[in-house]
Design a protein around this motif. Structure first.
Motif, PDB file in Angstrom:
ATOM      1  N   VAL A 128      -1.399  20.621 -11.490  1.00 28.04           N
ATOM      2  CA  VAL A 128      -1.534  19.776 -12.285  1.00 28.04           C
ATOM      3  C   VAL A 128      -1.026  19.009 -11.938  1.00 28.04           C
ATOM      4  O   VAL A 128      -1.181  17.408 -11.660  1.00 28.04           O
ATOM      5  N   VAL A 129       0.411  18.983 -10.819  1.00 27.94           N
ATOM      6  CA  VAL A 129       1.032  17.993 -10.775  1.00 27.94           C
ATOM      7  C   VAL A 129       0.399  17.136  -9.395  1.00 27.94           C
ATOM      8  O   VAL A 129       0.336  16.101  -8.891  1.00 27.94           O
ATOM      9  N   MET A 130       0.117  17.857  -8.846  1.00 32.05           N
ATOM     10  CA  MET A 130      -0.510  17.235  -7.038  1.00 32.05           C
ATOM     11  C   MET A 130      -1.915  16.779  -7.875  1.00 32.05           C
ATOM     12  O   MET A 130      -2.202  16.329  -7.313  1.00 32.05           O
ATOM     13  N   GLY A 131      -2.953  16.941  -8.895  1.00 30.76           N
ATOM     14  CA  GLY A 131      -4.255  16.996  -9.098  1.00 30.76           C
ATOM     15  C   GLY A 131      -4.079  16.036  -9.989  1.00 30.76           C
ATOM     16  O   GLY A 131      -4.852  14.301  -9.267  1.00 30.76           O
ATOM     17  N   VAL A 132      -2.898  14.886 -10.412  1.00 28.87           N
ATOM     18  CA  VAL A 132      -3.422  13.478 -11.048  1.00 28.87           C
ATOM     19  C   VAL A 132      -2.931  12.808  -9.643  1.00 28.87           C
ATOM     20  O   VAL A 132      -3.991  11.687  -9.968  1.00 28.87           O
ATOM     21  N   MET A 133      -2.583  13.212  -8.967  1.00 27.96           N
ATOM     22  CA  MET A 133      -2.743  12.087  -7.222  1.00 27.96           C
ATOM     23  C   MET A 133      -3.944  12.534  -6.670  1.00 27.96           C
ATOM     24  O   MET A 133      -3.852  11.558  -5.884  1.00 27.96           O
ATOM     25  N   ALA A 134      -4.612  13.426  -6.976  1.00 27.18           N
ATOM     26  CA  ALA A 134      -6.038  13.821  -5.941  1.00 27.18           C
ATOM     27  C   ALA A 134      -6.812  12.929  -5.758  1.00 27.18           C
ATOM     28  O   ALA A 134      -7.217  12.682  -4.372  1.00 27.18           O
ATOM     29  N   ASN A 135      -7.162  11.870  -6.848  1.00 33.16           N
ATOM     30  CA  ASN A 135      -8.633  11.508  -6.395  1.00 33.16           C
ATOM     31  C   ASN A 135      -7.289  10.093  -5.427  1.00 33.16           C
ATOM     32  O   ASN A 135      -8.062   9.249  -4.606  1.00 33.16           O
ATOM     33  N   VAL A 136      -6.351   9.402  -6.207  1.00 28.92           N
ATOM     34  CA  VAL A 136      -5.952   8.245  -5.535  1.00 28.92           C
ATOM     35  C   VAL A 136      -5.578   8.523  -4.132  1.00 28.92           C
ATOM     36  O   VAL A 136      -5.600   7.842  -2.759  1.00 28.92           O
ATOM     37  N   LEU A 144      -7.128   7.873   1.329  1.00 29.78           N
ATOM     38  CA  LEU A 144      -7.539   7.862   3.007  1.00 29.78           C
ATOM     39  C   LEU A 144      -9.299   7.368   3.526  1.00 29.78           C
ATOM     40  O   LEU A 144      -9.592   7.262   4.443  1.00 29.78           O
ATOM     41  N   GLY A 145      -9.533   6.531   2.267  1.00 30.81           N
ATOM     42  CA  GLY A 145     -10.603   5.618   2.730  1.00 30.81           C
ATOM     43  C   GLY A 145     -12.200   5.729   2.743  1.00 30.81           C
ATOM     44  O   GLY A 145     -13.266   5.526   2.998  1.00 30.81           O
ATOM     45  N   PHE A 146     -11.856   7.345   1.618  1.00 31.15           N
ATOM     46  CA  PHE A 146     -13.149   7.539   1.801  1.00 31.15           C
ATOM     47  C   PHE A 146     -13.909   6.991  -0.135  1.00 31.15           C
ATOM     48  O   PHE A 146     -13.385   5.836  -0.883  1.00 31.15           O
ATOM     49  N   GLU A 147     -15.215   6.829  -0.359  1.00 28.74           N
ATOM     50  CA  GLU A 147     -16.104   5.884  -0.604  1.00 28.74           C
ATOM     51  C   GLU A 147     -15.992   6.657  -2.144  1.00 28.74           C
ATOM     52  O   GLU A 147     -16.377   8.048  -2.341  1.00 28.74           O
ATOM     53  N   LYS A 148     -15.510   6.528  -3.262  1.00 27.25           N
ATOM     54  CA  LYS A 148     -16.054   7.311  -4.224  1.00 27.25           C
ATOM     55  C   LYS A 148     -17.396   7.563  -4.491  1.00 27.25           C
ATOM     56  O   LYS A 148     -17.529   8.352  -4.570  1.00 27.25           O
ATOM     57  N   GLN A 149     -18.935   6.610  -3.982  1.00 24.93           N
ATOM     58  CA  GLN A 149     -19.804   7.819  -3.607  1.00 24.93           C
ATOM     59  C   GLN A 149     -19.119   9.405  -3.459  1.00 24.93           C
ATOM     60  O   GLN A 149     -20.092  10.468  -3.437  1.00 24.93           O
ATOM     61  N   ARG A 193     -19.591  12.931  -5.486  1.00 21.88           N
ATOM     62  CA  ARG A 193     -20.857  13.593  -4.806  1.00 21.88           C
ATOM     63  C   ARG A 193     -20.315  14.902  -4.775  1.00 21.88           C
ATOM     64  O   ARG A 193     -21.236  16.569  -4.572  1.00 21.88           O
ATOM     65  N   ILE A 194     -19.200  14.536  -3.469  1.00 19.03           N
ATOM     66  CA  ILE A 194     -18.643  16.413  -3.287  1.00 19.03           C
ATOM     67  C   ILE A 194     -18.085  16.965  -4.220  1.00 19.03           C
ATOM     68  O   ILE A 194     -18.189  18.384  -4.332  1.00 19.03           O
ATOM     69  N   GLY A 224      -3.028  14.359   7.319  1.00 15.12           N
ATOM     70  CA  GLY A 224      -2.226  14.547   8.836  1.00 15.12           C
ATOM     71  C   GLY A 224      -3.517  13.837   9.613  1.00 15.12           C
ATOM     72  O   GLY A 224      -3.252  13.329  10.156  1.00 15.12           O
ATOM     73  N   LEU A 225      -4.902  14.381   9.144  1.00 13.95           N
ATOM     74  CA  LEU A 225      -5.983  13.982  10.101  1.00 13.95           C
ATOM     75  C   LEU A 225      -6.307  12.858   9.675  1.00 13.95           C
ATOM     76  O   LEU A 225      -7.169  12.868   9.884  1.00 13.95           O
ATOM     77  N   GLY A 226      -6.483  12.136   8.253  1.00  8.80           N
ATOM     78  CA  GLY A 226      -6.621  11.194   7.605  1.00  8.80           C
ATOM     79  C   GLY A 226      -8.273  11.660   7.298  1.00  8.80           C
ATOM     80  O   GLY A 226      -8.773  12.416   6.917  1.00  8.80           O
ATOM     81  N   ASN A 227      -8.706   9.859   7.379  1.00 13.61           N
ATOM     82  CA  ASN A 227     -10.195  10.844   6.653  1.00 13.61           C
ATOM     83  C   ASN A 227     -11.227  11.488   7.360  1.00 13.61           C
ATOM     84  O   ASN A 227     -12.170  10.789   8.830  1.00 13.61           O
ATOM     85  N   GLN A 228     -11.239  12.380   7.447  1.00 19.88           N
ATOM     86  CA  GLN A 228     -12.556  13.360   8.285  1.00 19.88           C
ATOM     87  C   GLN A 228     -13.181  14.154   6.755  1.00 19.88           C
ATOM     88  O   GLN A 228     -12.635  14.629   5.531  1.00 19.88           O
ATOM     89  N   LEU A 229     -14.955  13.642   6.643  1.00 21.19           N
ATOM     90  CA  LEU A 229     -15.104  14.226   5.577  1.00 21.19           C
ATOM     91  C   LEU A 229     -15.741  15.881   5.585  1.00 21.19           C
ATOM     92  O   LEU A 229     -15.724  16.190   4.420  1.00 21.19           O
TER      93      LEU A 229
END
Length: 520
Positions: free
Chosen positions: A347-355, A360-365, A369-370, A418-423
């Motif tokens: 729960v504590v982690m989940g609040v920040m997951a989408n943020v 990290l630069g992922f698109e909303k879509q 979708r994932i 640490g890895l950054g934007n990796q789909l």
């Protein structure tokens, strides 16, 4: 059998465990879970899209979230579902099925009412209908939880929890992405099209028929002799109904009328330097305690004046709590602390997951979708796997495993930082997080079910499910501050360490061996 907050784990063969998936009661929970999953998003995110498209201001849309307060306070009226029969239909269908049918019909009626109201013309009417839907939906949840626990032995609860969670997620998908897709397909007017939303909500009401058909097909569960809901006369019935209405009214009025004072006190606390999240939690907790105290005081006064028999008050609101502490004794507080902390890591982690994904630069879509594809699939797989493992190894072992996985997957988020934007890593993280959540949820629901007494199933389970998010939500309020101070990697590692607390409690309960009386 229960021993010190532990269920007696019975090891079964893989063949026996797999065959349990085809047990009629297990299959039943898939459809009841679907029925329970339909309303929640129709009063949350899907409704928010409708209101925003209709031009309703964001502030007003925010107030609509209050329509779901019933989910948090369902323990207030859960006792009446345990004890009060419904006129005519309880005699025909039984206590659980009659209440289940009433709640499902109420959900359909509320959805139909929402469909007939254009928020542009009658926003207040829409608010009333949304509150009605929240109340009806929370009532359905109470009854389904009670039915699940009453209708099968403890060894099937893991499987039933798994199929319930699967059905619930499918229902949410239909009411969320499915409803939005349907509204978009029907929309033939540029801009806001009330007709499209009307058809969509009528369609969601029609989907609820699956739950009603299930209710007519399932048998009424057996309850302990002499402890089913029985009222001896019309006067008993009226007194019981009056007690509930009076207590619920006192609770609701105290809670809502304290809103202005609560906002004022919260502002003063924030101005004096207190963190806004902490001030909000303290004030919210104070309002809840005050409302419960007012309801309890009114119940005492009604009893003192003999308007309501003392025994009726005791059986309705005191006996469920006394029963829990009588059965588990001093260890009861440890069990409650486990309930309050088991979901703390996710729960504590989940609040920040989408943020975190966005930062990290992922698109909303990509995220959507994932999450809807891999995320939903892995949640369902995790739920079914959790149920299978519970049948094979028992609840407590898988409860411990679920706690390890829930905390451990938070480490993957730190690796991703640490890895950054990796789909590919986003797919791995979302898949692992949802798989572990499915296993942990199935085990936790089965564990909570094992703690209830069948004399007070609805009341005790409603209380457990209401309190399990209280402490995690408090700590989650500081998640943004923690990320700012520590960075994402350290934050996620810290949330993983929070998961050690429930693991230690499970081990502690495992080492406590005194026999306790079996729940009845």
């Amino acid at each position: 059998m229960q021993e010190n907050g532990m269920t007696e784990d019975v090891r079964r063969s893989w063949g026996e465990s797999l065959r349990a998936f085809f047990h009629p009661r297990v299959i039943t929970m898939l459809f009841l879970g679907f029925s329970a999953g339909i309303p929640i998003l129709l009063v949350f995110s899907t409704l928010s899209v409708w209101l925003r498209e209709a031009g309703v201001e964001r502030a007003a849309i925010g107030f609509f979230s209050w329509a779901a307060l019933g989910y948090g306070f369902k323990f207030v009226w859960a006792p009446i579902i345990d004890k009060m029969p419904l006129p005519l239909i309880t005699a025909l269908m039984g206590q659980r099925r009659s209440w289940l049918l009433l709640s499902q019909l109420s959900v359909i009626a509320a959805l139909a009412l929402m469909a007939m109201i254009d928020p542009v013309e009658n926003l207040v009417g829409m608010a009333v209908a949304a509150v009605a839907l929240g109340f009806a939906s929370a009532t359905q949840d109470i009854v389904i939880d009670a039915y699940r626990i009453d209708s099968a032995d403890e060894d099937l609860q893991g499987m039933m929890s798994a199929t319930y969670i699967a059905g619930y997620r499918i229902g949410m998908l239909v009411a969320g992405a499915g409803a939005l897709e349907l509204a978009g397909m029907i929309d033939v007017i540029e801009g806001y099209d009330y007709g499209a939303w009307q058809i969509t909500y009528f369609s969601m009401a029609a989907v609820m028929v699956a739950g009603i058909i299930t209710t007519f097909l399932i048998p009424e569960p057996n309850r302990p002799d002499g402890k089913s809901a029985h009222l001896n006369s019309l006067l008993d019935y009226l007194q019981f109904l009056g007690l509930f209405i009076a207590v619920a009214f006192a609770f609701a009025m105290t809670f809502f009328l304290s809103s202005d004072l609560a906002n004022l006190v919260r502002s003063v606390l924030v101005e004096t330097g207190m963190a806004e999240s902490l001030a909000g939690f303290l004030i919210g907790t104070g309002r809840l305690v005050t409302a419960v105290s007012a309801a309890a005081l009114l119940a005492v006064l009604l009893t003192k004046t003999h308007l309501v028999p003392r025994e009726m008050v005791r059986e309705t609101y005191v006996a469920p709590f006394a029963d829990f502490f009588d059965r588990f004794g001093r260890i009861a507080m440890v069990i409650l602390f486990l309930i309050a902390t088991y979901r703390i890591a996710d729960v504590v982690m989940g609040v920040m997951a989408n943020v975190f994904y966005v930062d990290l630069g992922f698109e909303k879509q990509e995220i959507g979708r994932i999450s809807k594809g891999f995320g939903l699939a892995m949640t369902l797989a995790g739920g079914f796997l959790g149920g299978l493992l519970i049948m094979r190894f028992g609840v407590m072992r898988i409860l411990f495993l679920g706690g390890i996985l829930a905390a451990g997957t938070n480490i993957l988020f730190a690796v991703m930082a640490g890895l950054g934007n990796q789909l590919w890593m986003l797919m791995v993280v979302i898949s692992a997080d949802n798989l572990s959540a499915g296993i942990a949820s199935a085990a936790f629901v089965a564990y909570l079910s094992s703690l209830t007494s069948k004399s007070f199933t609805a009341t005790q389970y409603a209380l457990f499910s209401s309190m399990m998010l209280l402490l995690p939500k408090l700590i989650a309020g500081y998640s943004g501050v923690a990320v700012e101070a520590l960075g994402y990697a350290s934050f996620f590692i810290g949330t993983a360490f929070l998961g050690i607390v429930p693991l230690a409690l499970i081990l502690y309960l495992g080492f406590r061996k005194p026999r306790l009386s079996q729940a009845t």
